[in-house]
Design a protein around this motif. Structure first.
Motif, PDB file in Angstrom:
ATOM      1  N   UNK A   1      -8.537  22.776  73.378  1.00  0.00           N
ATOM      2  CA  UNK A   1      -7.900  21.520  73.733  1.00  0.00           C
ATOM      3  C   UNK A   1      -7.970  20.539  72.561  1.00  0.00           C
ATOM      4  N   UNK A   2      -9.121  20.505  71.883  1.00  0.00           N
ATOM      5  CA  UNK A   2      -9.268  19.615  70.725  1.00  0.00           C
ATOM      6  C   UNK A   2      -8.290  20.003  69.618  1.00  0.00           C
ATOM      7  N   UNK A   3      -8.138  21.306  69.409  1.00  0.00           N
ATOM      8  CA  UNK A   3      -7.212  21.780  68.383  1.00  0.00           C
ATOM      9  C   UNK A   3      -5.770  21.446  68.761  1.00  0.00           C
ATOM     10  N   UNK A   4      -5.411  21.671  70.015  1.00  0.00           N
ATOM     11  CA  UNK A   4      -4.062  21.332  70.475  1.00  0.00           C
ATOM     12  C   UNK A   4      -3.795  19.844  70.263  1.00  0.00           C
ATOM     13  N   UNK A   5      -4.741  19.001  70.674  1.00  0.00           N
ATOM     14  CA  UNK A   5      -4.574  17.561  70.514  1.00  0.00           C
ATOM     15  C   UNK A   5      -4.411  17.176  69.050  1.00  0.00           C
ATOM     16  N   UNK A   8      -0.907  18.359  67.785  1.00  0.00           N
ATOM     17  CA  UNK A   8       0.238  17.710  68.447  1.00  0.00           C
ATOM     18  C   UNK A   8       0.105  16.204  68.603  1.00  0.00           C
ATOM     19  N   UNK A   9      -0.969  15.649  68.058  1.00  0.00           N
ATOM     20  CA  UNK A   9      -1.221  14.209  68.176  1.00  0.00           C
ATOM     21  C   UNK A   9      -1.134  13.762  69.628  1.00  0.00           C
ATOM     22  N   UNK A  10      -1.783  14.524  70.497  1.00  0.00           N
ATOM     23  CA  UNK A  10      -1.819  14.208  71.918  1.00  0.00           C
ATOM     24  C   UNK A  10      -3.254  13.855  72.297  1.00  0.00           C
ATOM     25  N   UNK A  11      -3.458  13.519  73.555  1.00  0.00           N
ATOM     26  CA  UNK A  11      -4.790  13.079  73.984  1.00  0.00           C
ATOM     27  C   UNK A  11      -5.184  13.695  75.324  1.00  0.00           C
ATOM     28  N   UNK A  12      -4.890  14.970  75.503  1.00  0.00           N
ATOM     29  CA  UNK A  12      -5.315  15.621  76.740  1.00  0.00           C
ATOM     30  C   UNK A  12      -6.848  15.636  76.786  1.00  0.00           C
ATOM     31  N   UNK A  13      -7.402  15.372  77.960  1.00  0.00           N
ATOM     32  CA  UNK A  13      -8.864  15.356  78.074  1.00  0.00           C
ATOM     33  C   UNK A  13      -9.379  16.316  79.143  1.00  0.00           C
ATOM     34  N   UNK A  14      -8.498  16.788  79.992  1.00  0.00           N
ATOM     35  CA  UNK A  14      -8.908  17.668  81.075  1.00  0.00           C
ATOM     36  C   UNK A  14      -8.589  19.120  80.706  1.00  0.00           C
ATOM     37  N   UNK A  15      -9.621  19.922  80.430  1.00  0.00           N
ATOM     38  CA  UNK A  15      -9.371  21.322  80.057  1.00  0.00           C
ATOM     39  C   UNK A  15      -8.631  22.112  81.129  1.00  0.00           C
ATOM     40  N   UNK A  16      -8.665  21.639  82.366  1.00  0.00           N
ATOM     41  CA  UNK A  16      -7.960  22.351  83.436  1.00  0.00           C
ATOM     42  C   UNK A  16      -6.446  22.222  83.313  1.00  0.00           C
ATOM     43  N   UNK A  33      -2.340  39.385  69.535  1.00  0.00           N
ATOM     44  CA  UNK A  33      -2.067  37.990  69.833  1.00  0.00           C
ATOM     45  C   UNK A  33      -3.416  37.273  69.896  1.00  0.00           C
ATOM     46  N   UNK A  34      -3.636  36.236  69.063  1.00  0.00           N
ATOM     47  CA  UNK A  34      -4.916  35.535  69.069  1.00  0.00           C
ATOM     48  C   UNK A  34      -5.108  34.733  70.354  1.00  0.00           C
ATOM     49  N   UNK A  35      -4.237  33.774  70.609  1.00  0.00           N
ATOM     50  CA  UNK A  35      -4.327  33.025  71.861  1.00  0.00           C
ATOM     51  C   UNK A  35      -2.965  32.425  72.189  1.00  0.00           C
ATOM     52  N   UNK A  36      -2.642  32.461  73.446  1.00  0.00           N
ATOM     53  CA  UNK A  36      -1.451  31.761  73.923  1.00  0.00           C
ATOM     54  C   UNK A  36      -1.848  31.025  75.193  1.00  0.00           C
ATOM     55  N   UNK A  37      -1.271  29.851  75.355  1.00  0.00           N
ATOM     56  CA  UNK A  37      -1.639  29.020  76.492  1.00  0.00           C
ATOM     57  C   UNK A  37      -0.511  28.068  76.842  1.00  0.00           C
ATOM     58  N   UNK A  38      -0.523  27.675  78.095  1.00  0.00           N
ATOM     59  CA  UNK A  38       0.419  26.680  78.606  1.00  0.00           C
ATOM     60  C   UNK A  38      -0.319  25.362  78.753  1.00  0.00           C
TER      61      UNK A  38
END
Length: 171
Positions: A1-5, A8-16, A33-38
């Motif tokens: 989540x930290x890497x995604x944020x 993407x310059x986002x601020x998601x805080x809930x790993x769920x 495939x290393x990792x894929x996520x929605x």
């Protein structure tokens, strides 16, 4: 989540809010495939590469094809309906930390691999791999936003330093 944020310059805080959709045992031509996520309506494919390859967009196409197939499996009958089957927006990020000099950021396109440019014709397929150089000293802003990524870059730099000084890899 930290890497995604950080990427993407986002601020998601809930790993769920992040759902891992990495394909189990997805091996294609010995590629994994290393990792894929929605997250939200974005389908993310993240890979780590220590060797550069201009063929990353083709690999991404294979992965995305499989990911989308699995995504729509419960509703595959709708492929032939008259209403659109909405699918998540694809994002393909490759984290490069090889020893070959590469720019901090580059975009590799599937269309660059096509045998011949057809001028006025537009290709029916495109896949873009955004390659981010994560070697120490590169992409400083990204590293400042993601502590784990910065620490990984520092760790690899230390390993390379010791190897250059003659230390055995096992030590």
């Amino acid at each position: 989540l930290a890497l995604y944020n950080a990427v993407n310059e986002s601020a998601y805080s809930n790993p769920e809010q992040l759902a891992i959709v990495t394909l189990e045992n997805m091996l294609y031509l010995k590629m994994k495939n290393d990792i894929s996520f929605l997250i939200g309506d974005i389908l993310n494919l993240y890979e780590h590469q220590s060797s550069f390859s201009p063929n990353l967009p083709l690999r991404g196409l294979f992965y995305f094809s499989s990911l989308y197939r699995e995504y729509i499996e419960p509703e595959k009958y709708r492929l032939y309906s008259t209403s659109p089957l909405h699918i998540p927006f694809p994002q393909y990020i490759v984290f490069y930390n090889g020893t070959k000099k590469e720019p901090e950021r580059q975009e590799l396109k599937l269309s660059d691999l096509f045998i011949e440019d057809k001028g006025e014709m537009n290709p029916a397929l495109e896949c873009t791999a955004v390659v981010l150089n994560i070697n120490l000293g590169k992409n400083r802003e990204l590293m400042e936003k993601c502590k784990q990524l910065r620490e990984y870059a520092e760790f690899i730099a230390i390993i390379r330093k010791y190897l250059a000084e003659g230390m055995q890899f096992e030590k």
